[in-house]
Design a protein around this motif. Structure first.
Motif, PDB file in Angstrom:
ATOM      1  N   GLY A   1       0.816  -1.216   0.000  1.00 10.69           N
ATOM      2  CA  GLY A   1       0.000   0.000   0.000  1.00 10.69           C
ATOM      3  C   GLY A   1       0.845   1.258   0.000  1.00 10.69           C
ATOM      4  N   TRP A   2       0.152   2.387  -0.014  1.00 11.01           N
ATOM      5  CA  TRP A   2       0.853   3.670   0.095  1.00 11.01           C
ATOM      6  C   TRP A   2      -0.091   4.702   0.691  1.00 11.01           C
ATOM      7  N   MET A   3       0.438   5.879   1.041  1.00  4.28           N
ATOM      8  CA  MET A   3      -0.438   6.917   1.596  1.00  4.28           C
ATOM      9  C   MET A   3      -0.304   8.244   0.867  1.00  4.28           C
ATOM     10  N   LYS A   4       0.802   8.422   0.151  1.00  2.76           N
ATOM     11  CA  LYS A   4       0.948   9.641  -0.646  1.00  2.76           C
ATOM     12  C   LYS A   4       1.611   9.262  -1.967  1.00  2.76           C
ATOM     13  N   THR A   5       0.900   9.538  -3.047  1.00  7.09           N
ATOM     14  CA  THR A   5       1.414   9.169  -4.377  1.00  7.09           C
ATOM     15  C   THR A   5       2.705   9.943  -4.663  1.00  7.09           C
ATOM     16  N   ASP A   6       3.695   9.237  -5.164  1.00  7.22           N
ATOM     17  CA  ASP A   6       4.986   9.900  -5.411  1.00  7.22           C
ATOM     18  C   ASP A   6       5.280  10.025  -6.905  1.00  7.22           C
ATOM     19  N   ARG A   7       6.388  10.640  -7.212  1.00  8.23           N
ATOM     20  CA  ARG A   7       6.754  10.926  -8.606  1.00  8.23           C
ATOM     21  C   ARG A   7       6.893   9.638  -9.431  1.00  8.23           C
ATOM     22  N   HIS A   8       7.473   8.618  -8.792  1.00  7.69           N
ATOM     23  CA  HIS A   8       7.669   7.348  -9.482  1.00  7.69           C
ATOM     24  C   HIS A   8       6.327   6.765  -9.941  1.00  7.69           C
ATOM     25  N   GLN A   9       5.341   6.857  -9.091  1.00  3.04           N
ATOM     26  CA  GLN A   9       4.006   6.351  -9.453  1.00  3.04           C
ATOM     27  C   GLN A   9       3.377   7.213 -10.544  1.00  3.04           C
ATOM     28  N   LEU A  10       3.620   8.525 -10.477  1.00  6.66           N
ATOM     29  CA  LEU A  10       3.043   9.417 -11.491  1.00  6.66           C
ATOM     30  C   LEU A  10       3.628   9.134 -12.873  1.00  6.66           C
TER      31      LEU A  10
END
Lengths: 508, 281
Positions: free
Chosen positions: B127-136
């Motif tokens: 899971g995650w809680m804050k989308t980061d640049r890698h995901q974008l």
């Protein structure tokens, strides 16, 4: 069978002559050798391994038939505490496995504790001194703790076919292969199509003049994804041991994920069934032959076998598959139920092992002289798959409910080693000399096994297998849950289930 | 659906959206497990292995996230409301063991933070809680491939979902099955859009349920660092890493099962801050 009570009759004389040890282990296969190694590493020096043959190795010493190999990948089918980066291939063959086991024993110095040609003739619990008196073919022993590590697949089982003893040609069980008998050009029969047989059949077909395979029920066979390891890989495993550990975990968890196949989960069953039936269809085009080779029970009810060579063997001119059922055997032939007859020069019996009525249980006498086999007359059971009420200080390795449907028995063995070492440590720390599992704990454990067995393919898959005890219909040889649960349940010693005592003057 | 024998299926309507649920019904008296699937998935695609393994001993419930009609945006509120509705319909009055995978973990975090009474224990997988640049970047590639109708989309999903080692160790037959599965599955653009904008770090810190955080070492969709941060954010959490890619539910379902099953049976058997060692089989 020798009467073990008579063997022990002259108890006093035997005790006088006996060598006294803390632990006696019966058997020097993967179980006994592994326990010996871990015992020694824990600092224990007072132990013996009693072996009936004149060398160690158990299953891998006895099963030297042509084509013998393991059905579990070697990086998993080896001790986690003795990794071997140099395994030559994914599925090692018998000589390499036996060599590994010997190397383990030698390098750890446990070979010096092994007593060969020392078949255990009888063992009796001596209440006065809280010891086991063990009579062997080569001396007697007094041991605080006795461990049977004599295997589940060690005593050949012969089929009960009328006239089988009349056969005059060469005849032997696959686990007692007679290499002096040449099968070159001979008319050979193989009875059985189980795990050993399907390894033997392709090899015998190459040399025999004519090979007839007598099949009772067809096995499921899936492809063997075998290959040699490259030098680069072997060196990688040696130089970066975590890569071999990762491989071991990958193999373990892949096996663990197959368990729902045994619990009637359609999505799992259809995948493995498809794999097996497609493998058959790929290799056998003739519809009649394919029909004969198609199993008539649910997959997993018996062991799923792995081979790439088995099916193509039936495409050879000199090989015949016979499925009519054997009526009787004569001096030189096998006669079928339909009256047809196969003249043979040699007969190879590959019909498995004594599994539900373990031979060693006929030689162990617990409190009040009770024979383990009599205690188990209505079927085997043991608390934590290890201990039995009425049999103090006795541990059984690879006994009741310790087999696996899919996975590595080494995982079970290592769990049991941990359990035994935990128990020994507990005795030692507290100065106890006698521990006996309560009857309640044993019964509750058996009831738990029965509950877990409900709904498994072994009970409901419509086949006759060695997993189920004919005497009571219980699933008595196999662990009906995830392997991880075996370790959780039976790999950690918990004293609550035991009554413990000490002899004031005599401490471990 | 063939997740499990005697599966009960049904639908609840939440915000006008149909939500299809699946319930193994029989349990052992412990809180039922509720499984929340990932971005790409349906419950069956992600949990075909995990669901039956868990259902051998405990009651298991799962559902397919429903998407708004007419191309409206999906919000985290929608998803939390769906989880809440399914839980309250099938297990009213008693908290559940909430298990979220990937995007489902984000929903599970928000549910545990906003509706603590529903959650007896929490498992967050990849899971995650804050989308980061890698995901974008990944979502950007995905959008580009989807909009251009590229056949590379399914290969891109496969490539990013599975660990390299897992793919390479498959037999040809198993690999082809994975390829086929990947071709059949699809992600809705509204889910991608929602995943662009996850930012619930402050809420996650308020989670009080005993939690197990599971990170995947070779995850190329949600880097393992996200799980490590979740472990840092949630007070009563323990942490374990699995040697798998994002597709851990396909690569190591049995290991995941053992971790979940042991944890939900006794969430406090381990202490907050514990890191599980990798076991040697």
């Amino acid at each position: 069978m020798m009467n073990s009570q008579n063997v022990l009759a002259d108890n006093e004389q035997l005790q006088k002559e006996a060598e006294r040890v803390n632990v006696a282990i019966i058997g020097s296969g993967f179980s006994g050798t592994g326990l010996a190694i871990q015992l020694k590493r824990s600092g224990e020096e007072s132990f013996v391994v009693l072996e009936r043959e004149h060398s160690l190795g158990g299953t891998w010493r006895d099963n030297h038939y042509p084509g013998a190999a393991c059905d579990v990948q070697s990086h998993l089918y080896s001790y986690s505490f003795k990794p071997k980066p140099e395994w030559s291939r994914v599925y090692a063959r018998q000589p390499e496995i036996l060599e590994y086991l010997r190397d383990c024993a030698t390098s750890e110095g446990v070979d010096r504790h092994m007593r060969f040609d020392s078949e255990v003739l009888g063992a009796a619990w001596i209440e006065e001194s809280n010891e086991w008196l063990i009579s062997t073919a080569n001396g007697s022993y007094l041991a605080r703790v006795l461990v049977t590590a004599s295997g589940h697949l060690s005593d050949p089982k012969y089929p009960n076919i009328p006239g089988i003893d009349d056969f005059k040609g060469a005849k032997f069980h696959s686990a007692r292969w007679d290499h002096d008998t040449s099968l070159e050009g001979k008319r050979v029969g193989v009875i059985g199509t189980g795990a050993s047989a399907i390894q033997i059949i392709p090899e015998v077909a190459k040399v025999a003049g004519k090979l007839t395979v007598f099949q009772r029920s067809a096995p499921y066979v899936v492809p063997r994804m075998d290959r040699e390891y490259s030098t680069a890989e072997k060196n990688m495993f040696a130089r970066l041991p975590h890569t071999a550990e990762k491989l071991r975990r990958d193999l373990f968890w892949a096996g663990e994920a197959r368990f729902p196949q045994r619990r009637g989960i359609e999505s799992f069953i259809s995948r493995v069934e498809g794999l097996a039936l497609d493998h058959l269809a790929d290799q056998i085009k003739d519809p009649d032959l394919r029909a004969k080779l198609t199993p008539d029970y649910a997959i997993g009810c018996k062991r799923v076998l792995i081979s790439n060579e088995y099916y193509p063997t039936y495409l050879r001119e000199n090989v015949e598959l016979e499925t009519q059922g054997i009526e009787r055997i004569t001096e030189n032939a096998v006669v079928m139920k339909d009256g047809s007859k196969h003249d043979l020069d040699a007969l190879i019996v590959s019909t498995g092992f004594e599994t539900s009525d373990l031979p060693i249980s006929h030689r162990i006498h617990g409190t009040d002289g009770l024979l383990l086999a009599d205690h188990w007359a209505r079927g085997e059971q043991a608390y934590a798959c290890s201990t039995v009420n009425g049999f103090p200080n006795l541990f059984i390795m690879n006994g009741p409910n310790s087999g696996l449907g899919a996975g590595s028995i080494i995982f079970v063995i290592e769990s049991q080693i941990d359990y035994i070492l935990g128990a020994l440590d507990y005795l030692h720390q507290n100065g106890y000399t006698r521990m006996e599992v309560t009857q309640d704990a044993e019964m509750d454990f058996a009831a738990m096994i029965d509950r877990n067995a409900q709904g498994t393919v072994w009970l409901e898959g419509g086949c006759k297998s060695w997993y189920v005890d004919e005497r009571n219909g219980r699933l008595s040889t196999i662990w009906p849950d995830f392997m991880s649960r075996f370790r959780d349940s039976n790999g950690v010693f918990r004293p609550e289930a035991y009554e413990v005592r000490s002899l004031a003057e005599q401490k471990v | 659906m063939s997740l499990y024998p005697d599966l009960k299926e049904g639908t609840v309507v939440v915000d006008g959206i149909d939500v299809r649920f699946y319930d193994s019904q029989r349990g052992n008296g412990e809180p039922p497990v509720v499984l929340l699937h990932g971005m790409e998935g349906s419950a069956e695609k992600d949990f075909w292995a995990l669901f039956p393994m868990l259902a051998f001993t405990r009651r298991v419930i799962t559902f397919d996230f429903g998407l708004p009609k007419d191309g409206q945006d999906l919000t985290l509120e929608h998803c939390v409301a769906q989880a809440q509705a399914v839980i309250e319909k099938l297990a009213p009055g008693s908290p559940v063991a909430l298990v979220g995978y990937s995007f489902g973990a984000v929903v599970a975090e928000a549910t545990a933070a906003r509706k603590p009474d529903l959650v007896a224990s929490l498992v967050l997988i990849a899971g995650w809680m804050k989308t980061d640049r890698h995901q974008l970047v990944r979502n950007g590639i995905w959008r580009e491939l989807a909009q251009s109708g590229s056949s590379a989309l399914s290969d891109f999903n496969l490539y990013s979902s599975y660990s390299a080692h897992y793919l390479c160790a498959r037999t040809e037959r198993d690999f082809q099955e994975i390829v086929e599965k990947s071709r059949r599955s699809s992600i809705s653009p509204v889910v991608i859009k929602l995943s662009d904008n996850i930012d619930i770090g402050a809420e996650v810190q308020t989670i009080s349920a005993p939690t197990l955080v599971v990170g995947c070492i070779h995850d190329q969709i949600v880097d393992v660092s996200h799980s490590r941060e979740l472990f840092g954010a949630i007070r009563d959490s323990r942490y374990v890493e699995i040697e798998a890619g994002h597709a851990v539910v396909q690569e190591r379902p049995a290991e995941l099962f053992m971790l979940i099953d042991n944890f939900v049976a006794a969430p406090h058997a381990t202490s907050p801050g514990d890191v599980y060692a990798t076991s040697t089989p």
